[in-house]
Design a protein around this motif. Structure first.
Motif, PDB file in Angstrom:
ATOM      1  N   THR A  20       0.815  -1.220   0.000  1.00  0.00           N
ATOM      2  CA  THR A  20       0.000   0.000   0.000  1.00  0.00           C
ATOM      3  C   THR A  20       0.846   1.267   0.000  1.00  0.00           C
ATOM      4  O   THR A  20       0.358   2.335   0.345  1.00  0.00           O
ATOM      5  N   LYS A  22       2.793   4.647  -0.738  1.00  0.00           N
ATOM      6  CA  LYS A  22       2.549   5.851  -1.529  1.00  0.00           C
ATOM      7  C   LYS A  22       3.723   6.096  -2.468  1.00  0.00           C
ATOM      8  O   LYS A  22       3.595   6.796  -3.460  1.00  0.00           O
ATOM      9  N   CYS A  42      -1.559  -3.990  -5.067  1.00  0.00           N
ATOM     10  CA  CYS A  42      -0.600  -2.910  -4.849  1.00  0.00           C
ATOM     11  C   CYS A  42      -1.121  -1.581  -5.390  1.00  0.00           C
ATOM     12  O   CYS A  42      -1.931  -1.543  -6.311  1.00  0.00           O
ATOM     13  N   SER A  43      -0.612  -0.528  -4.776  1.00  0.00           N
ATOM     14  CA  SER A  43      -0.986   0.816  -5.205  1.00  0.00           C
ATOM     15  C   SER A  43      -0.378   1.095  -6.579  1.00  0.00           C
ATOM     16  O   SER A  43       0.685   0.587  -6.916  1.00  0.00           O
ATOM     17  N   ASN A  45       1.381   3.392  -8.336  1.00  0.00           N
ATOM     18  CA  ASN A  45       2.220   4.583  -8.346  1.00  0.00           C
ATOM     19  C   ASN A  45       3.692   4.220  -8.418  1.00  0.00           C
ATOM     20  O   ASN A  45       4.061   3.065  -8.267  1.00  0.00           O
ATOM     21  N   GLU A  61      -6.092   2.304  -6.683  1.00  0.00           N
ATOM     22  CA  GLU A  61      -5.703   3.708  -6.724  1.00  0.00           C
ATOM     23  C   GLU A  61      -5.198   4.138  -5.353  1.00  0.00           C
ATOM     24  O   GLU A  61      -5.888   3.953  -4.347  1.00  0.00           O
ATOM     25  N   THR A  62      -4.017   4.690  -5.321  1.00  0.00           N
ATOM     26  CA  THR A  62      -3.372   5.106  -4.077  1.00  0.00           C
ATOM     27  C   THR A  62      -4.286   6.003  -3.251  1.00  0.00           C
ATOM     28  O   THR A  62      -4.844   6.970  -3.762  1.00  0.00           O
ATOM     29  N   LEU A  68      -8.982  -0.261  -2.936  1.00  0.00           N
ATOM     30  CA  LEU A  68      -8.196  -1.302  -2.270  1.00  0.00           C
ATOM     31  C   LEU A  68      -9.073  -2.495  -1.910  1.00  0.00           C
ATOM     32  O   LEU A  68      -8.743  -3.640  -2.221  1.00  0.00           O
TER      33      LEU A  68
END
Length: 110
Positions: A20, A22, A42-43, A45, A61-62, A68
């Motif tokens: 997760t 950022k 997974c996020s 980004n 999406e983060t 999630l």
């Protein structure tokens, strides 16, 4: 934060892996999961996208908790779970040490 020597043993006892972050510089843990065909949520980004591939189906999406939870829920479908596992096994081959070394050398000498 802890260093452990039995990473494979720990991961093999999991149903999936959640990343997760950022921000992630490379995400070696993603390759560890790929080697074991362990589905990853997974996020979407930073370098995570590069490691997993633009079209990976386990992204969320983060910062979006609904995204999630939806990504985790999709893994309950055995066919989807298996397709993610199969994708990861094929994807990890792109990161074999000899291929990575060749890419690094190419970036220096081309």
């Amino acid at each position: 934060y802890a260093n452990v020597s039995n990473v494979d043993e720990i991961l093999l006892n999991a149903d999936c892996f959640l990343l997760t972050s950022k921000y992630e510089g490379f995400g070696l843990v993603l390759l560890e999961c790929m080697q074991l065909a362990l589905p990853v949520v997974c996020s979407k980004n930073s370098a995570i996208v590069e490691v997993m591939g633009e079209n990976y189906n386990g992204f969320f999406e983060t910062g979006e908790f609904k995204s999630l939870s939806d990504a985790i829920y999709k893994l309950d479908n055995q066919e989807f779970y298996n397709s993610i596992s199969k994708y990861l096994v094929s994807r990890v081959k792109q990161f074999e040490p000899s291929k990575m070394a060749a890419c690094v050398l190419k970036s220096y000498f081309n």
